[in-house]
Structure formats: C-alpha cells, structure tokens
Design a protein around this motif. Structure first.
Motif, PDB file in Angstrom:
ATOM      1  N   ALA A  18       0.829  -1.208   0.000  1.00 43.18           N
ATOM      2  CA  ALA A  18       0.000   0.000   0.000  1.00 43.18           C
ATOM      3  C   ALA A  18       0.866   1.261   0.000  1.00 43.18           C
ATOM      4  O   ALA A  18       0.535   2.251  -0.647  1.00 43.18           O
ATOM      5  N   VAL A  19       1.990   1.234   0.724  1.00 41.42           N
ATOM      6  CA  VAL A  19       2.898   2.378   0.774  1.00 41.42           C
ATOM      7  C   VAL A  19       3.568   2.556  -0.584  1.00 41.42           C
ATOM      8  O   VAL A  19       3.655   3.666  -1.116  1.00 41.42           O
ATOM      9  N   LEU A  20       4.046   1.453  -1.159  1.00 41.07           N
ATOM     10  CA  LEU A  20       4.684   1.512  -2.470  1.00 41.07           C
ATOM     11  C   LEU A  20       3.715   2.019  -3.534  1.00 41.07           C
ATOM     12  O   LEU A  20       4.070   2.849  -4.382  1.00 41.07           O
ATOM     13  N   ASP A  21       2.487   1.543  -3.483  1.00 45.18           N
ATOM     14  CA  ASP A  21       1.471   1.993  -4.438  1.00 45.18           C
ATOM     15  C   ASP A  21       1.196   3.490  -4.264  1.00 45.18           C
ATOM     16  O   ASP A  21       1.079   4.219  -5.245  1.00 45.18           O
ATOM     17  N   HIS A  22       1.102   3.926  -3.026  1.00 50.34           N
ATOM     18  CA  HIS A  22       0.843   5.335  -2.742  1.00 50.34           C
ATOM     19  C   HIS A  22       1.948   6.227  -3.321  1.00 50.34           C
ATOM     20  O   HIS A  22       1.684   7.311  -3.837  1.00 50.34           O
ATOM     21  N   LEU A  23       3.195   5.768  -3.225  1.00 50.83           N
ATOM     22  CA  LEU A  23       4.338   6.525  -3.733  1.00 50.83           C
ATOM     23  C   LEU A  23       4.563   6.311  -5.227  1.00 50.83           C
ATOM     24  O   LEU A  23       5.364   7.013  -5.838  1.00 50.83           O
ATOM     25  N   GLY A  24       3.895   5.309  -5.796  1.00 46.05           N
ATOM     26  CA  GLY A  24       4.099   5.005  -7.215  1.00 46.05           C
ATOM     27  C   GLY A  24       5.441   4.354  -7.480  1.00 46.05           C
ATOM     28  O   GLY A  24       6.022   4.520  -8.547  1.00 46.05           O
ATOM     29  N   ILE A  25       5.928   3.612  -6.507  1.00 41.57           N
ATOM     30  CA  ILE A  25       7.241   2.963  -6.616  1.00 41.57           C
ATOM     31  C   ILE A  25       7.057   1.520  -7.065  1.00 41.57           C
ATOM     32  O   ILE A  25       6.222   0.797  -6.530  1.00 41.57           O
ATOM     33  N   LYS A  26       7.880   1.141  -8.052  1.00 33.67           N
ATOM     34  CA  LYS A  26       7.839  -0.220  -8.587  1.00 33.67           C
ATOM     35  C   LYS A  26       9.177  -0.900  -8.331  1.00 33.67           C
ATOM     36  O   LYS A  26      10.162  -0.228  -8.040  1.00 33.67           O
ATOM     37  N   PRO A  27       9.238  -2.227  -8.429  1.00 37.10           N
ATOM     38  CA  PRO A  27      10.516  -2.931  -8.230  1.00 37.10           C
ATOM     39  C   PRO A  27      11.614  -2.342  -9.120  1.00 37.10           C
ATOM     40  O   PRO A  27      11.388  -2.058 -10.294  1.00 37.10           O
ATOM     41  N   GLY A  28      12.766  -2.111  -8.525  1.00 35.90           N
ATOM     42  CA  GLY A  28      13.903  -1.546  -9.251  1.00 35.90           C
ATOM     43  C   GLY A  28      13.987  -0.028  -9.160  1.00 35.90           C
ATOM     44  O   GLY A  28      15.008   0.559  -9.505  1.00 35.90           O
ATOM     45  N   ASP A  29      12.906   0.638  -8.723  1.00 36.29           N
ATOM     46  CA  ASP A  29      12.931   2.093  -8.558  1.00 36.29           C
ATOM     47  C   ASP A  29      13.785   2.465  -7.345  1.00 36.29           C
ATOM     48  O   ASP A  29      14.026   1.648  -6.454  1.00 36.29           O
ATOM     49  N   HIS A  30      14.197   3.712  -7.318  1.00 45.00           N
ATOM     50  CA  HIS A  30      14.968   4.232  -6.184  1.00 45.00           C
ATOM     51  C   HIS A  30      14.078   5.146  -5.353  1.00 45.00           C
ATOM     52  O   HIS A  30      13.117   5.731  -5.853  1.00 45.00           O
ATOM     53  N   VAL A  31      14.422   5.281  -4.071  1.00 40.90           N
ATOM     54  CA  VAL A  31      13.654   6.089  -3.134  1.00 40.90           C
ATOM     55  C   VAL A  31      14.586   7.104  -2.484  1.00 40.90           C
ATOM     56  O   VAL A  31      15.685   6.757  -2.063  1.00 40.90           O
ATOM     57  N   ASP A  32      14.153   8.363  -2.424  1.00 40.38           N
ATOM     58  CA  ASP A  32      14.876   9.392  -1.675  1.00 40.38           C
ATOM     59  C   ASP A  32      14.346   9.386  -0.252  1.00 40.38           C
ATOM     60  O   ASP A  32      13.134   9.330  -0.036  1.00 40.38           O
ATOM     61  N   VAL A  33      15.253   9.449   0.716  1.00 35.64           N
ATOM     62  CA  VAL A  33      14.879   9.536   2.121  1.00 35.64           C
ATOM     63  C   VAL A  33      15.486  10.818   2.663  1.00 35.64           C
ATOM     64  O   VAL A  33      16.687  11.031   2.567  1.00 35.64           O
ATOM     65  N   GLU A  34      14.648  11.693   3.207  1.00 31.96           N
ATOM     66  CA  GLU A  34      15.129  12.939   3.798  1.00 31.96           C
ATOM     67  C   GLU A  34      14.913  12.874   5.300  1.00 31.96           C
ATOM     68  O   GLU A  34      13.809  12.594   5.768  1.00 31.96           O
ATOM     69  N   LEU A  35      15.983  13.111   6.054  1.00 33.09           N
ATOM     70  CA  LEU A  35      15.908  13.129   7.514  1.00 33.09           C
ATOM     71  C   LEU A  35      15.540  14.536   7.943  1.00 33.09           C
ATOM     72  O   LEU A  35      16.295  15.480   7.724  1.00 33.09           O
ATOM     73  N   LEU A  36      14.380  14.695   8.548  1.00 33.74           N
ATOM     74  CA  LEU A  36      13.889  16.006   8.961  1.00 33.74           C
ATOM     75  C   LEU A  36      14.353  16.319  10.377  1.00 33.74           C
ATOM     76  O   LEU A  36      14.581  15.406  11.187  1.00 33.74           O
ATOM     77  N   PRO A  37      14.505  17.595  10.716  1.00 29.35           N
ATOM     78  CA  PRO A  37      15.069  17.962  12.021  1.00 29.35           C
ATOM     79  C   PRO A  37      14.230  17.543  13.217  1.00 29.35           C
ATOM     80  O   PRO A  37      14.749  17.414  14.312  1.00 29.35           O
ATOM     81  N   ASP A  38      12.954  17.282  13.024  1.00 29.15           N
ATOM     82  CA  ASP A  38      12.111  16.933  14.172  1.00 29.15           C
ATOM     83  C   ASP A  38      12.063  15.427  14.435  1.00 29.15           C
ATOM     84  O   ASP A  38      11.202  14.940  15.152  1.00 29.15           O
ATOM     85  N   GLY A  39      12.985  14.671  13.832  1.00 32.77           N
ATOM     86  CA  GLY A  39      13.049  13.231  14.054  1.00 32.77           C
ATOM     87  C   GLY A  39      12.226  12.417  13.076  1.00 32.77           C
ATOM     88  O   GLY A  39      12.196  11.196  13.149  1.00 32.77           O
ATOM     89  N   ARG A  40      11.532  13.071  12.156  1.00 29.31           N
ATOM     90  CA  ARG A  40      10.750  12.350  11.157  1.00 29.31           C
ATOM     91  C   ARG A  40      11.592  12.137   9.906  1.00 29.31           C
ATOM     92  O   ARG A  40      12.642  12.753   9.737  1.00 29.31           O
ATOM     93  N   VAL A  41      11.122  11.252   9.055  1.00 29.75           N
ATOM     94  CA  VAL A  41      11.747  11.048   7.753  1.00 29.75           C
ATOM     95  C   VAL A  41      10.688  11.234   6.675  1.00 29.75           C
ATOM     96  O   VAL A  41       9.500  11.044   6.915  1.00 29.75           O
ATOM     97  N   GLU A  42      11.135  11.602   5.496  1.00 28.25           N
ATOM     98  CA  GLU A  42      10.228  11.766   4.369  1.00 28.25           C
ATOM     99  C   GLU A  42      10.728  10.880   3.235  1.00 28.25           C
ATOM    100  O   GLU A  42      11.890  10.919   2.875  1.00 28.25           O
ATOM    101  N   LEU A  43       9.828  10.050   2.706  1.00 28.81           N
ATOM    102  CA  LEU A  43      10.136   9.175   1.584  1.00 28.81           C
ATOM    103  C   LEU A  43       9.470   9.718   0.332  1.00 28.81           C
ATOM    104  O   LEU A  43       8.336  10.182   0.390  1.00 28.81           O
ATOM    105  N   ARG A  44      10.163   9.643  -0.784  1.00 29.26           N
ATOM    106  CA  ARG A  44       9.561  10.010  -2.061  1.00 29.26           C
ATOM    107  C   ARG A  44      10.324   9.291  -3.161  1.00 29.26           C
ATOM    108  O   ARG A  44      11.488   8.947  -2.984  1.00 29.26           O
ATOM    109  N   PRO A  45       9.670   9.062  -4.290  1.00 27.98           N
ATOM    110  CA  PRO A  45      10.385   8.444  -5.405  1.00 27.98           C
ATOM    111  C   PRO A  45      11.593   9.301  -5.782  1.00 27.98           C
ATOM    112  O   PRO A  45      11.509  10.527  -5.785  1.00 27.98           O
ATOM    113  N   ALA A  46      12.718   8.675  -6.066  1.00 25.56           N
ATOM    114  CA  ALA A  46      13.932   9.411  -6.422  1.00 25.56           C
ATOM    115  C   ALA A  46      13.682  10.258  -7.658  1.00 25.56           C
ATOM    116  O   ALA A  46      12.946   9.875  -8.563  1.00 25.56           O
TER     117      ALA A  46
END
Length: 86
Positions: A18-46
């Motif tokens: 469900a998370v992969l579908d929401h982001l539109g990520i398919k096998p072999g795709d890359h994901v950007d991960v951003e570490l936010l200052p408040d301890g959270r992370v943000e995922l998005r398709p690369a």
C-alpha cells in the motif's frame, strides 16, 4: 492512511504494498529519504524533488518591477545606517 512497520534485527523495514502503491514505486525504482530535524523522515520516489529553477518568479507580483542585485545591496547598506536603538 497510517501504516505500522516492524524493524528487523538488522535494522531494516519492509514497506507494505500500500505504501509503495501510494508513492508510485515499482521494483527496481529508487527512493529518496530525507531526515527532517524533528526526528521524522520523508520518503519520495527518487528524482521527484522540485528543481530550484521552478521557483524562479514565484514571488513576482503584477505591476512590480524587478530589483537588481545592486539595488538590493544599496538597500541593505542604507539599512545599516539606521539608529541602533533597542
């Protein structure tokens, strides 16, 4: 939508389909991960980060003339000449 994930002994997580579908990520795709200052992370398709060039003109208002860098510098320098009250 809220999804709870489990961390393995190796410190890894598996994203649910469900998370992969929401982001539109398919096998072999890359994901950007951003570490936010408040301890959270943000995922998005690369490659989906907004390009800086897209911000050009964002603050422009109809009828307002552009200010040159020289004019900006002069305004900054004039601001220094004010009183230091406070």
């Amino acid at each position: 939508m809220r999804v709870e994930l489990t961390v393995t002994a190796k410190g890894q997580i598996t994203l649910r389909q469900a998370v992969l579908d929401h982001l539109g990520i398919k096998p072999g795709d890359h994901v950007d991960v951003e570490l936010l200052p408040d301890g959270r992370v943000e995922l998005r398709p690369a490659g989906t980060r907004p390009k800086l060039a897209r911000l050009r003109g964002m603050l422009r208002r109809p009828g307002q003339t552009a200010v040159t860098l020289q004019e900006m510098q002069e305004a900054i320098e004039q601001g220094r000449g004010g009183s230091d009250e406070g």
